[in-house]
Every structure is written in structure tokens, then in C-alpha cells.
Scaffold this active site. Structure first.
Site, short mmCIF file in Angstrom:
data_model
loop_
_atom_site.label_atom_id
_atom_site.label_comp_id
_atom_site.label_asym_id
_atom_site.label_seq_id
_atom_site.Cartn_x
_atom_site.Cartn_y
_atom_site.Cartn_z
N HIS A 94 -1.19 -72.92 39.42
CA HIS A 94 -0.06 -72.33 40.11
C HIS A 94 0.11 -72.92 41.51
O HIS A 94 -0.87 -73.22 42.18
CB HIS A 94 -0.25 -70.82 40.22
CG HIS A 94 -0.34 -70.15 38.88
ND1 HIS A 94 -0.82 -68.88 38.72
CD2 HIS A 94 -0.02 -70.58 37.63
CE1 HIS A 94 -0.77 -68.54 37.44
NE2 HIS A 94 -0.30 -69.57 36.75
N TYR A 135 -7.63 -62.91 46.97
CA TYR A 135 -6.96 -63.93 47.76
C TYR A 135 -5.96 -63.32 48.73
O TYR A 135 -5.27 -62.36 48.43
CB TYR A 135 -6.34 -65.03 46.90
CG TYR A 135 -5.35 -64.63 45.84
CD1 TYR A 135 -3.99 -64.87 46.00
CD2 TYR A 135 -5.77 -64.07 44.65
CE1 TYR A 135 -3.08 -64.56 45.01
CE2 TYR A 135 -4.87 -63.75 43.64
CZ TYR A 135 -3.53 -63.99 43.84
OH TYR A 135 -2.63 -63.66 42.85
#
Length: 183
Positions: free
Chosen positions: A65, A132
Site C-alpha cells: 500500500h 502505525y
């Protein structure tokens, strides 16, 4: 310039965050990053606005991604193989792949600047929890990604027969996104 707790990698801007662990009979404590140290190395502000938690079962591959944000990733449990791809067409490291295996023996974080695509692969039987922090809000419109099995990248995934989302099964190859780089 490397910092005591921040190390450069083979891809410009991709940094290993290696702060110490303090252990005792209760367990351990670790500071994942210090904003002031990171900003000094990257030469810009990093203002994390959204923190995400991903849980992946054994044999899962997520990615590759490439959202338009800077992020700090930190796998907090399990063993994970991480592949980062430089998709900045104006960089000499375009299409270069850097890989990391993270587990309890080397629980590092990574700073991944905008323009790099990332993925993860769960190794072993234990699930992986992966945190994250990003500097932009996700709204669902930014879904650029690359095929996990892109032959031009030649990533040596450490598992066979992975579990992959329908979205990730249908991602384009890097040469489909940047045909001018493959003439």
C-alpha cells in the site's frame, strides 16, 4: 546522518527506529520514537494525527500500500516480514525493495515517508499486532497499491499460499502505474 536511535536504510528517507528496551521482572518498557529526534533527521515536521492498529493472522500478507502520508510503523507482537518499495519515479532508488524481519529479538519501528509503499507478512503461527501513526487522516479515497507478487519487484516472501484480501489480489503492477519507467 545517523542518530543514536535512528538508522538510515538503503532507501532514502526510510529509517529504522531502534530505541532501547528497559526490562525487569514485570516485563519491559520502550519509547518507540521521540518526535524531536525524528524531525531533526528528516528535516521536517511530523505531526501524527491518526493512530491505527492492525491485527493479522498467520500467513496473512497485507499490501503493498502507498497512501499519501508519512508514517511510523511498530509491530508490537509476533514475527513479521516487512517489504518497503520505493515508488518515487524521480528517485534513483525507484522500484528498490528493502525488507525487514521483526520479532521479539529486534522489535524495531520504521519511519516510512510518503512515496514509499509498504506491506507486511505474518511469519509463524502467532498473529501480529501492528501499530502505525500517520500524519494525515484516512478517508478511503487514497487506495494506491501495488501487486504483492509483482515480478518486477521479485520480493522473496517467506511463506507459501498466503491469505490475501480481494483488494490486494487485484492491485496493479508497478509498471502499470509507471509505464514510462519500464520502457
Amino acid at each position: 546522518m545517523d542518530h543514536k536511535f535512528i538508522k538510515k536504510t538503503s532507501i532514502p528517507g526510510l529509517l529504522r527506529l531502534e530505541r532501547p528496551i528497559f526490562s525487569d521482572e514485570r516485563g519491559f518498557f520502550r519509547e518507540v520514537f521521540h518526535k524531536d529526534e525524528l524531525e531533526k533527521i528528516i528535516g521536517m515536521n511530523f505531526d501524527g494525527v491518526q493512530m491505527n492498529h492492525s491485527h493479522s493472522e498467520s500467513r496473512v500478507i497485507r499490501g503493498i500500500h502507498a497512501e499519501n502520508w508519512n508514517k511510523i510503523i511498530y509491530p508490537v507482537s509476533g514475527q513479521v516480514f516487512i517489504a518497503i518499495v520505493d515508488i518515487r519515479p524521480d528517485f534513483p532508488t525507484f522500484s528498490q525493495v528493502a525488507t525487514f524481519t521483526v520479532d521479539d529479538s529486534n522489535r524495531i519501528g520504521l519511519f516510512i515517508p510518503e512515496g514509499l509503499a509498504n506491506s507486511l507478512c505474518v511469519i509463524g503461527q502467532e498473529a501480529v499486532d501492528y501499530m502505525y501513526l500517520v500524519d494525515a487522516y484516512w478517508d478511503g479515497s487514497d487506495t494506491r497499491a501495488i501487486a504483492w507478487d509483482d515480478p518486477d519487484l521479485n520480493i522473496s516472501w517467506p511463506i507459501k499460499n498466503p491469505i490475501i484480501s480481494e483488494r490486494d489480489k487485484n492491485n496493479p503492477r508497478l509498471r502499470d502505474l509507471f509505464p514510462e519507467k519500464f520502457k
